[in-house]
Design an enzyme around this catalytic site. Structure first.
Site, short mmCIF file in Angstrom:
data_model
loop_
_atom_site.label_atom_id
_atom_site.label_comp_id
_atom_site.label_asym_id
_atom_site.label_seq_id
_atom_site.Cartn_x
_atom_site.Cartn_y
_atom_site.Cartn_z
CG ASN A 8 42.96 69.70 17.35
OD1 ASN A 8 42.04 68.91 17.18
ND2 ASN A 8 44.23 69.36 17.24
NE ARG A 96 41.56 66.86 14.24
CZ ARG A 96 41.59 65.87 15.13
NH1 ARG A 96 41.25 66.08 16.38
NH2 ARG A 96 41.94 64.65 14.76
CG HIS A 188 44.56 61.86 13.82
ND1 HIS A 188 44.62 60.54 14.19
CD2 HIS A 188 43.85 62.49 14.78
CE1 HIS A 188 43.98 60.36 15.34
NE2 HIS A 188 43.50 61.54 15.72
CG LEU A 217 51.50 56.79 18.48
CD1 LEU A 217 52.62 55.99 19.12
CD2 LEU A 217 50.52 55.90 17.76
N GLY A 218 47.81 59.53 20.19
CA GLY A 218 47.13 60.24 21.26
C GLY A 218 45.96 59.41 21.73
CG ASN A 219 41.74 59.42 24.25
OD1 ASN A 219 42.02 58.60 25.12
ND2 ASN A 219 40.50 59.65 23.87
NE ARG A 249 37.53 56.73 17.77
CZ ARG A 249 38.30 57.80 17.81
NH1 ARG A 249 39.61 57.66 17.89
NH2 ARG A 249 37.79 59.01 17.76
NE ARG A 293 47.81 62.32 30.95
CZ ARG A 293 47.31 63.50 30.60
NH1 ARG A 293 48.02 64.59 30.74
NH2 ARG A 293 46.09 63.59 30.09
N GLY A 342 52.77 59.84 21.71
CA GLY A 342 53.96 59.80 20.88
C GLY A 342 55.05 60.72 21.37
CD GLU A 343 53.83 65.98 20.83
OE1 GLU A 343 53.89 66.75 21.80
OE2 GLU A 343 53.10 66.17 19.83
CD GLU A 393 46.24 68.02 15.09
OE1 GLU A 393 45.59 67.12 14.54
OE2 GLU A 393 46.29 68.15 16.33
#
Length: 408
Positions: A8, A96, A188, A217-219, A249, A293, A342-343, A393
């Site tokens: 992925n 992916r 996604h 919710l990631g990069n 973005r 982070r 998100g996590e 995924e």
């Protein structure tokens, strides 16, 4: 039994799992993060390579300029750590792919590193400029190492093919759609499919009777409205640039910004769109980093622009969630947070859920602050359950690799 490598590659990361199928047992897993990351001045930042195997977790921090170096780090680690005696033990590789356009309606067997499938993925690179080129690097790297092993591509866009016309069409001259395929495709999808299915399992309802809003919710980040296991709408559009802000973005902006900056700074439209894809979002707003982070650290140290970055993100996410609640007829069983932010970012989850209070959504702050894997973080009297569901995924990719490549 067979060993399947599920790959992925994201806009700034590579996640992988080496699975034993059909048991779906994870032999090894890992991440290569912060690929190509730079600070506000353009200085390269160290990446993070994490490898988990045999109950161990190891981490190194090399600079990782491109995805090509990231792929090589993964392959070298599998041999160096004696997870595999030889790469020939791998029976199939699944990738992916973000954008399949109108070409691909299902996962597809790759016909070689320079075949028709790879060429079509390359043709669609304009629709996923941060991803499709990275996917092709991964495909070719694995073909070089494993020339006789079947590879399968699993498309994020396939899950979103169930959107109705009113959701995927733009209010543009209709011939732009008929001539050029300009419409919303989403991304996604592999993650949204897994998380929405898992949400139904966790609350004990049949999938066909379960409505879920998934916040990936990631990069890269997107929201989806999933009704009875089928996507009804999603935030990303023709390309992954549409929707909510992300690592680099913009998310939604007035399209006139492009021509305005072209005139003010003497740039071409392509140059401005590159900036909107690669130098905006968290990086542009915070001026610090594209990595949440680092932005969190800045916020905790009193940096106003870092705090603003998360405030903007929380508002945009809540806007989408509320609109999808309406689109699903006010019948939503679960709001699910997944992917890196998100996590793991409890402060961002709180900012978002607090904005959803008018919908009767209530956060249990103790549960939100507790670190674990899958868990509910809403109160018992919340009108919508809120869950953290780590995406997987890779399992979805491995399943399709076995099915499409007919791996025994």
């Amino acid at each position: 039994m067979s060993k399947i490598m599920a790959v992925n590659a994201g806009s700034s990361s590579i996640k992988f799992q080496l699975l034993e199928m059909p048991e779906e047992k994870v032999i090894a897993s890992g991440t290569v993060e912060k690929i190509g990351s730079v600070d506000g001045s353009g200085k390269p930042l160290n990446g993070i390579v994490t490898l988990k195997y045999n109950g161990k977790k190891e981490e190194t921090n090399p600079v990782i300029p491109t995805h090509a170096e990231g792929v090589q780090l993964v392959l070298d680690a599998l041999i160096d750590k004696q997870i595999l005696k030889s790469l020939d033990e791998i029976n199939g590789v699944g990738h992916r792919i973000v954008q399949g356009g109108e070409y691909f309606k299902d996962s597809t067997l790759v016909d070689g590193p320079d075949g028709v499938v790879v060429k079509k993925i390359a043709e669609l690179a304009d629709l996923a400029p941060l991803h499709n080129p990275a996917h092709i690097v991964g495909i070719k790297a694995f073909y070089k190492a494993l020339p006789n092993v079947p590879e399968v591509v699993v498309f994020d866009t396939v899950f979103h093919q169930t959107m109705p016309e009113e959701a995927y069409m733009y209010a543009i001259p209709y011939e732009w759609y008929t001539k050029y395929g300009i419409r919303k495709y989403g991304a996604h999808g592999t993650s949204h499919k897994y998380v929405s299915q898992r949400a139904a399992e966790l609350i004990g309802k049949p999938l066909e009777d379960t409505n879920v809003i998934v916040c990936h919710l990631g990069n890269g980040a997107s929201i989806s409205a999933v009704e009875g296991g089928k996507c009804k709408d999603t935030s990303m559009g023709l390309t992954p640039l549409e929707g909510i802000p992300m690592g680099t973005r913009t998310g939604n902006i007035d399209p006139t910004v492009v021509s305005y900056i072209c005139n003010k700074e003497g740039k071409t439209a392509d140059e401005v769109v590159t900036i909107l894809n690669k130098k905006s979002g968290y990086l542009g707003l915070s001026g610090r980093s594209n990595d949440a982070r680092d932005v969190t650290e800045g916020m905790n140290n009193g940096d106003h622009r870092c705090k603003l970055t998360f405030d903007v993100q929380a508002k945009r996410v809540a806007d989408y969630v509320a609109s999808y609640w309406l689109y699903l007829g006010g019948k939503v069983d679960v709001i699910a947070f997944t992917a890196g932010m998100g996590e793991n970012l409890k402060h961002l989850r709180k900012k978002i859920v607090d904005r959803l209070a008018p919908l009767g959504v209530k956060l249990d702050e103790k549960l939100n602050d507790t670190f674990s894997d899958e868990r509910i973080i809403s109160t018992p009297d919340s009108k919508i359950q809120v869950w953290i569901i780590p995406t997987n995924e890779e399992v979805m990719i491995a399943r399709d690799t076995v099915r499409v490549a007919n791996v025994k």
